[in-house]
Design a protein around this motif. Structure first.
Motif, PDB file in Angstrom:
ATOM      1  N   GLU A 160      11.256  28.262 -14.171  1.00 13.00           N
ATOM      2  CA  GLU A 160      10.497  29.508 -14.288  1.00 13.00           C
ATOM      3  C   GLU A 160       9.881  29.933 -12.960  1.00 13.00           C
ATOM      4  O   GLU A 160       9.145  30.927 -12.896  1.00 13.00           O
ATOM      5  CB  GLU A 160       9.387  29.348 -15.337  1.00 13.00           C
ATOM      6  N   SER A 161      10.171  29.200 -11.885  1.00 13.12           N
ATOM      7  CA  SER A 161       9.645  29.578 -10.567  1.00 13.12           C
ATOM      8  C   SER A 161      10.129  30.974 -10.197  1.00 13.12           C
ATOM      9  O   SER A 161      11.292  31.316 -10.406  1.00 13.12           O
ATOM     10  CB  SER A 161      10.105  28.579  -9.498  1.00 13.12           C
ATOM     11  N   THR A 162       9.233  31.761  -9.630  1.00  6.64           N
ATOM     12  CA  THR A 162       9.598  33.107  -9.191  1.00  6.64           C
ATOM     13  C   THR A 162       9.520  33.251  -7.676  1.00  6.64           C
ATOM     14  O   THR A 162       9.729  34.338  -7.146  1.00  6.64           O
ATOM     15  CB  THR A 162       8.698  34.157  -9.861  1.00  6.64           C
ATOM     16  N   GLN A 163       9.215  32.158  -6.979  1.00  2.67           N
ATOM     17  CA  GLN A 163       9.238  32.151  -5.519  1.00  2.67           C
ATOM     18  C   GLN A 163       9.715  30.784  -5.057  1.00  2.67           C
ATOM     19  O   GLN A 163       9.323  29.755  -5.623  1.00  2.67           O
ATOM     20  CB  GLN A 163       7.854  32.448  -4.936  1.00  2.67           C
ATOM     21  N   VAL A 164      10.576  30.770  -4.043  1.00  2.91           N
ATOM     22  CA  VAL A 164      11.059  29.519  -3.454  1.00  2.91           C
ATOM     23  C   VAL A 164      10.788  29.562  -1.957  1.00  2.91           C
ATOM     24  O   VAL A 164      11.266  30.452  -1.248  1.00  2.91           O
ATOM     25  CB  VAL A 164      12.565  29.307  -3.707  1.00  2.91           C
ATOM     26  N   LEU A 165       9.992  28.599  -1.486  1.00  6.34           N
ATOM     27  CA  LEU A 165       9.718  28.429  -0.062  1.00  6.34           C
ATOM     28  C   LEU A 165      10.416  27.160   0.403  1.00  6.34           C
ATOM     29  O   LEU A 165      10.430  26.157  -0.322  1.00  6.34           O
ATOM     30  CB  LEU A 165       8.217  28.311   0.197  1.00  6.34           C
ATOM     31  N   LEU A 191      18.519  27.820 -10.597  1.00  7.34           N
ATOM     32  CA  LEU A 191      17.432  28.796 -10.482  1.00  7.34           C
ATOM     33  C   LEU A 191      17.853  29.974  -9.613  1.00  7.34           C
ATOM     34  O   LEU A 191      17.655  31.137  -9.970  1.00  7.34           O
ATOM     35  CB  LEU A 191      16.197  28.114  -9.885  1.00  7.34           C
ATOM     36  N   LEU A 192      18.464  29.676  -8.475  1.00  6.35           N
ATOM     37  CA  LEU A 192      18.811  30.728  -7.519  1.00  6.35           C
ATOM     38  C   LEU A 192      19.952  31.605  -8.008  1.00  6.35           C
ATOM     39  O   LEU A 192      20.075  32.764  -7.599  1.00  6.35           O
ATOM     40  CB  LEU A 192      19.182  30.093  -6.177  1.00  6.35           C
ATOM     41  N   ALA A 193      20.794  31.051  -8.869  1.00  2.00           N
ATOM     42  CA  ALA A 193      21.926  31.826  -9.388  1.00  2.00           C
ATOM     43  C   ALA A 193      21.593  32.512 -10.703  1.00  2.00           C
ATOM     44  O   ALA A 193      22.448  33.143 -11.305  1.00  2.00           O
ATOM     45  CB  ALA A 193      23.138  30.912  -9.577  1.00  2.00           C
ATOM     46  N   GLY A 194      20.343  32.380 -11.149  1.00 12.60           N
ATOM     47  CA  GLY A 194      19.965  32.909 -12.451  1.00 12.60           C
ATOM     48  C   GLY A 194      19.965  34.421 -12.500  1.00 12.60           C
ATOM     49  O   GLY A 194      19.924  35.108 -11.482  1.00 12.60           O
ATOM     50  N   GLU A 195      20.014  34.938 -13.691  1.00 16.97           N
ATOM     51  CA  GLU A 195      19.958  36.377 -13.914  1.00 16.97           C
ATOM     52  C   GLU A 195      18.526  36.795 -14.228  1.00 16.97           C
ATOM     53  O   GLU A 195      17.655  35.962 -14.468  1.00 16.97           O
ATOM     54  CB  GLU A 195      20.880  36.762 -15.075  1.00 16.97           C
ATOM     55  N   GLY A 196      18.296  38.087 -14.253  1.00 14.03           N
ATOM     56  CA  GLY A 196      16.999  38.608 -14.664  1.00 14.03           C
ATOM     57  C   GLY A 196      15.928  38.374 -13.626  1.00 14.03           C
ATOM     58  O   GLY A 196      16.143  38.561 -12.431  1.00 14.03           O
ATOM     59  N   PRO A 197      14.715  37.945 -14.058  1.00 15.86           N
ATOM     60  CA  PRO A 197      13.567  37.888 -13.153  1.00 15.86           C
ATOM     61  C   PRO A 197      13.589  36.712 -12.188  1.00 15.86           C
ATOM     62  O   PRO A 197      12.731  36.611 -11.329  1.00 15.86           O
ATOM     63  CB  PRO A 197      12.379  37.768 -14.118  1.00 15.86           C
ATOM     64  N   ARG A 198      14.533  35.806 -12.335  1.00 16.09           N
ATOM     65  CA  ARG A 198      14.538  34.634 -11.469  1.00 16.09           C
ATOM     66  C   ARG A 198      14.816  35.011 -10.019  1.00 16.09           C
ATOM     67  O   ARG A 198      15.486  35.990  -9.727  1.00 16.09           O
ATOM     68  CB  ARG A 198      15.572  33.617 -11.960  1.00 16.09           C
ATOM     69  N   VAL A 199      14.306  34.174  -9.121  1.00 17.47           N
ATOM     70  CA  VAL A 199      14.423  34.476  -7.698  1.00 17.47           C
ATOM     71  C   VAL A 199      15.874  34.420  -7.248  1.00 17.47           C
ATOM     72  O   VAL A 199      16.690  33.683  -7.789  1.00 17.47           O
ATOM     73  CB  VAL A 199      13.594  33.476  -6.858  1.00 17.47           C
ATOM     74  N   ARG A 200      16.181  35.221  -6.251  1.00 22.14           N
ATOM     75  CA  ARG A 200      17.515  35.188  -5.667  1.00 22.14           C
ATOM     76  C   ARG A 200      17.441  35.065  -4.149  1.00 22.14           C
ATOM     77  O   ARG A 200      18.418  35.288  -3.455  1.00 22.14           O
ATOM     78  CB  ARG A 200      18.281  36.459  -6.038  1.00 22.14           C
ATOM     79  N   VAL A 201      16.279  34.737  -3.627  1.00 21.38           N
ATOM     80  CA  VAL A 201      16.123  34.616  -2.185  1.00 21.38           C
ATOM     81  C   VAL A 201      15.288  33.379  -1.887  1.00 21.38           C
ATOM     82  O   VAL A 201      14.391  33.020  -2.660  1.00 21.38           O
ATOM     83  CB  VAL A 201      15.460  35.881  -1.589  1.00 21.38           C
ATOM     84  N   VAL A 202      15.607  32.718  -0.791  1.00 21.65           N
ATOM     85  CA  VAL A 202      14.862  31.548  -0.334  1.00 21.65           C
ATOM     86  C   VAL A 202      14.136  31.941   0.947  1.00 21.65           C
ATOM     87  O   VAL A 202      14.764  32.375   1.917  1.00 21.65           O
ATOM     88  CB  VAL A 202      15.796  30.354  -0.068  1.00 21.65           C
ATOM     89  N   THR A 203      12.814  31.797   0.952  1.00 21.15           N
ATOM     90  CA  THR A 203      12.013  32.123   2.129  1.00 21.15           C
ATOM     91  C   THR A 203      11.866  30.885   3.002  1.00 21.15           C
ATOM     92  O   THR A 203      11.339  29.861   2.547  1.00 21.15           O
ATOM     93  CB  THR A 203      10.624  32.635   1.712  1.00 21.15           C
TER      94      THR A 203
END
Length: 451
Positions: free
Chosen positions: A258-263, A281-293
């Motif tokens: 359920e993480s919405t940010q990845v650092l 998580l990164l390949a998920g659909e919908g509200p999941r994050v798609r970018v790694v900071t």
């Protein structure tokens, strides 16, 4: 100067309402629930500075910033700081500090300095040997965009007598004047949860780890920024399998999925672990994050012989380098590397050299940890995944573990002396108080051990 390790300017956290007490109720308010009271609090975001003058002969300046409010020409406490960015012409911080109540007519003052290791100057007390002053930005609070957008403020530069520093600056080619970019955190953000869930994820086994276990000194010192081994890949894949298995379960609200940010640390072994281990998580659909900071605050502590903690690339070359190492890691299954290489990386904070070339002090690491706490505090996300390194995480626990914190319901002190296993995950409940971030409870995910 290039290596800014000792006598770092102290940071002033002041994350919230000035109280060091844990609230007796389960209120999720950070500030007062009264809209007017929250709206008067100014949380300043220093995004970046640009075209900063060089005050050192052989390198760019080592820049840090100090900010405070001023009313009718009189400075008001507190003075808050942003940590040193070494050899920086265009430093990026992108983090926030609480400046307190913004009275009518108040202005924000941001001073920039060139850090000198020989200077023992305390900017919060205005005492000690003063470092080189670079310039000052002054902006009325009323001109700060609220809750979106930013504003550029030009720096007022001091008049300097002819000296080595001024001669060095005079030789710089003409360009845009020095400036900084500022923003204001929306008051609504100050009424968000004062507790967050942060997942700390250690990278898988790297070539340096393997060489260390084999006492292979040449393997440890012959390169920098070592990638994962085949075993490290398997460890990251095991984490991904664990997440995939959990994906079918009823969402828990604050699970890792359920993480919405990845650092993530910009070091290759960490980025590889992130892209492989968090693929569900990164390949998920919908509200999941798609970018790694990529956040340099998360890089591993640099020891005297720790060449594995020095980076190789900056900017777009870093992304290209990571993709190359992923393809090499999956030379037996290139189709599995392809989707990993498609995950976008936020490279804003790694556009210039982000690592040190020599030993790093405890104070320097503590400053990075405190900066991470400030970024997490004012992040709009409440469940955050952080991918990094064993020594850094151990020092983070030493700095932020609450004295009453628990580990899987028991004593948590082992976290300050032992390390997370490779690709191990610790779920941390974090409270943000006036004195900074405090970890109140830790759970190790299945398969994670302390070693």
């Amino acid at each position: 100067m290039g290596c800014c390790n000792s006598k770092l300017p102290p940071q002033t956290a002041c994350y919230h309402d000035g109280s060091n007490e844990t609230p007796e109720t389960e209120s999720s308010e950070v500030m007062s629930s009264d809209d007017e009271a929250a709206g008067s609090q100014l949380v300043l975001t220093l995004l970046s500075a640009s075209n900063m003058p060089r005050l050192d002969l052989f390198s760019a300046s080592d820049i840090y910033a100090v900010a405070f409010l001023q009313v009718d020409g009189e400075p008001r406490p507190p003075r808050v700081t942003w940590p040193v960015k070494a050899d920086a012409t265009n430093p990026v911080w992108n983090s926030s500090r609480l400046l307190g109540c913004a009275e009518e007519g108040a202005v924000v003052v941001v001073d920039f300095y060139d850090h000198d290791e020989s200077a023992a100057y305390d900017v919060t007390k205005l005492s000690g040997s003063r470092p080189d002053f670079i310039g000052r930005a002054v902006l009325p609070v009323a001109d700060l965009p609220v809750g979106g957008g930013s504003v550029e403020a030009l720096l007022e530069l001091p008049r300097r007598s002819l000296s080595l520093s001024s001669l060095r600056r005079a030789l710089q080619p003409p360009g845009h004047p020095p400036a900084c970019t500022l923003a204001r955190v929306a008051p609504s953000m100050l009424r968000g949860p004062r507790r967050k869930v942060v997942y700390l994820i250690r990278h898988g086994e790297s070539l340096w780890n393997e060489a260390q276990a084999d006492k292979d000194v040449y393997g440890m010192l012959s390169d920098v920024d070592h990638p994962l081994t085949a075993e490290g890949r398997a460890q990251a894949e095991a984490l991904a399998a664990q997440l995939s298995a959990a994906a079918g379960a009823t969402p828990g609200g604050d699970s890792l999925l359920e993480s919405t940010q990845v650092l993530c640390s910009p070091l290759t072994r960490a980025v590889q672990t992130c892209l492989i281990g968090l693929a569900p998580l990164l390949a998920g659909e919908g509200p999941r994050v798609r970018v790694v900071t990529l956040d340099p605050n998360l890089r591993e502590k640099r020891n005297a012989m720790g060449k594995d903690s020095s980076g190789k690339w900056v900017g777009g070359k870093l992304q290209a380098g990571v993709r190359t190492t992923l393809r090499a890691l999956y030379d037996d299954a290139p189709e599995r590397a392809a989707p990993l290489c498609e995950v976008p990386l936020d490279l804003e904070m790694v556009q210039a050299k982000w690592w040190l070339g020599s030993r790093e002090t405890e104070a320097s690491v503590d400053a990075r940890i405190e900066e991470l706490g400030a970024r997490l505090c004012y992040s709009p996300h409440n469940v955050i995944a952080v991918v990094g390194h064993s020594h850094y995480f151990r020092q983070l626990f030493r700095a932020q573990l609450d004295e009453r914190a628990t580990l899987d319901g028991g004593d948590a002190s082992a976290l300050t002396v032992q390390k997370l296993s490779n690709a191990g995950v610790a779920r941390c409940e974090v409270e943000f108080r006036a004195e900074g971030a405090r970890i109140t409870a830790v759970q190790l995910l299945p398969g994670t051990e302390l070693v």
